[in-house]
Design an enzyme around this catalytic site. Sequence first.
Site, mmCIF file in Angstrom:
data_model
loop_
_atom_site.group_PDB
_atom_site.id
_atom_site.type_symbol
_atom_site.label_atom_id
_atom_site.label_comp_id
_atom_site.label_asym_id
_atom_site.label_seq_id
_atom_site.Cartn_x
_atom_site.Cartn_y
_atom_site.Cartn_z
ATOM 1 N N GLU A 356 52.328 28.476 45.106
ATOM 2 C CA GLU A 356 51.260 28.574 46.267
ATOM 3 C C GLU A 356 51.628 29.532 47.496
ATOM 4 O O GLU A 356 52.528 29.363 47.950
ATOM 5 C CB GLU A 356 51.006 27.109 46.991
ATOM 6 C CG GLU A 356 50.408 26.131 45.690
ATOM 7 C CD GLU A 356 49.991 24.688 46.654
ATOM 8 O OE1 GLU A 356 49.317 23.923 46.059
ATOM 9 O OE2 GLU A 356 50.643 24.524 47.615
ATOM 10 N N CYS A 357 50.811 30.332 47.701
ATOM 11 C CA CYS A 357 50.902 31.057 49.227
ATOM 12 C C CYS A 357 52.245 32.244 49.123
ATOM 13 O O CYS A 357 52.417 33.039 48.519
ATOM 14 C CB CYS A 357 50.577 30.408 50.284
ATOM 15 S SG CYS A 357 50.246 31.338 51.653
ATOM 16 N N ALA A 358 53.220 31.331 49.863
ATOM 17 C CA ALA A 358 54.570 32.146 49.899
ATOM 18 C C ALA A 358 55.184 32.216 48.591
ATOM 19 O O ALA A 358 55.525 33.233 48.209
ATOM 20 C CB ALA A 358 55.402 31.448 50.978
ATOM 21 N N SER A 456 48.624 31.177 43.284
ATOM 22 C CA SER A 456 47.320 31.422 44.172
ATOM 23 C C SER A 456 47.583 31.297 45.530
ATOM 24 O O SER A 456 48.725 30.807 45.880
ATOM 25 C CB SER A 456 46.295 30.429 43.827
ATOM 26 O OG SER A 456 46.626 29.118 44.023
#
Length: 496
Positions: A356-358, A456
């Site tokens: 996720e993200c990072a 994502s």
Amino acid sequence: MTFVDRSGPLNQQFGSLLISSPQGHSGKTVVAIGLCNALKRKGLSIQPFKKGPDYIDPSWLTMAAGRSCHNLDLFLIPENRLFLSFHRNCEGVNLAIVEGAMGLYDGLDSHGTTAEIARLLNIPILLVINTTRMTSSIAPMVTGYQHFQKDVQIAGVILNYVSGTRHESKLRNAVEQYCGIPVVGSIPRDSDLLIAERHLGLIPSPESSEAERLVERIGRRLESQLDLDKILTIARSAKASQPLSLSLKERKTKKSPLLFGERVRVRGAGGMARTKIGVIRDRAFNFYYPENLEALVNEGAEILFVDSFKDRLPKVDGLYIGGGFPEFFLKELEGNRGLRRDIAEAVQEGLPVYAECAGLMYLCQSICWKKQSYEMVGVVPSEINISEKPEGHGYMIVEVIDENPLFPIGLTLRGHEFHHSSLSRPGDLRFAYQVKRGQGIHQQQDGIVYKNLFASYIHLHALGTPEWARGFVSLASKEKRSNRQVDPLKDHARLS
């Protein structure tokens, strides 16, 4: 005014409080941190909560209370699950302290406000007021909050940024004369109570070497500035605040010891070997909801924490890389070539990876920040560019529209995004999500799929998306069995 503790041994009756304010940047977080720490040092067990999608404030509240902070958000979590989670996590504690978000009545809609959480859980509210350049005008402000929604209980006021005793006296007299509720704290403007901030708010506590000392200092300062006797009386006054008697099934749901910094392995009943899920957790990657880690355990996983700065990839059946601020640790991440190579090889060999993200940023070829580029894992064929302004910020709704290893097509998920980064060449990627609300990666698309990798920008909460942990552990278990049948020594040889 300095308050003297007259309570002696604090009695053990359960209570609950919600710390809110008319607006953001009024001092809610510092008050909540100080109250958690001060009462913990008095011998009470405190369960902290944070309203809204947030990882940063909960990291400080976790440290202050010594218990994992849990989030309460009616956009991400269905009401019945939120209600049950609150009471389950309050079992065996003396006091629940909830920190609100923004102003009391601010939110996506009326259903998404801090006031709605207070109403649902029947929690009395302490209103923290920024009293800068204000005296008697505080009374009509507080009165307005008292009468705006009669079923939301404003039970006390905490004065913040008070300039002196004369200022405090005027404020206190106005509230107590016209509003009929007590002033339970008066906090002067004090630079020693400040926590460093950046673009998404406070710096996460795991990044600060001074975090424990700062929390202790805040707790000791506020202990003399808050009337703990009155605050506890208010907390214990809520008629419906006693935790529910949970069913046998809910009592069996594991609450794992997953505070930041604990390098523990969480095993199932009887010590049986379980599907091993690696979780990268350190100063760069520390955005994990406790419920997400608990959900993995409850689905049959054993969790092994990995430090991206110094570790190699252990023998695992799946890898979970959460959010954080990798841009502040790019040299350290680039420097651990062994782990980056291990992950890249494992992805090519079919290791299930959820990011996720990072975590998504880390899996790309490189991250470019302040005109300098740093090599990352390289399995996502794109470069990350970090900008000064947000690229995505807020709640998300996505629909699964393509085949992927985790979710069935047609499923709708709710989550949130907070990122200042974007991907180059996103048109070359395959996406599983169509974004219905929010930004995502590219042209309302998100959810990169490659082999058994799923990455994502959206952050999911396991209480709102139970399919996530179920799907991820199931995939990891299947790959574990498959690899064992094909070549049981392959991974051992690669990591030796």
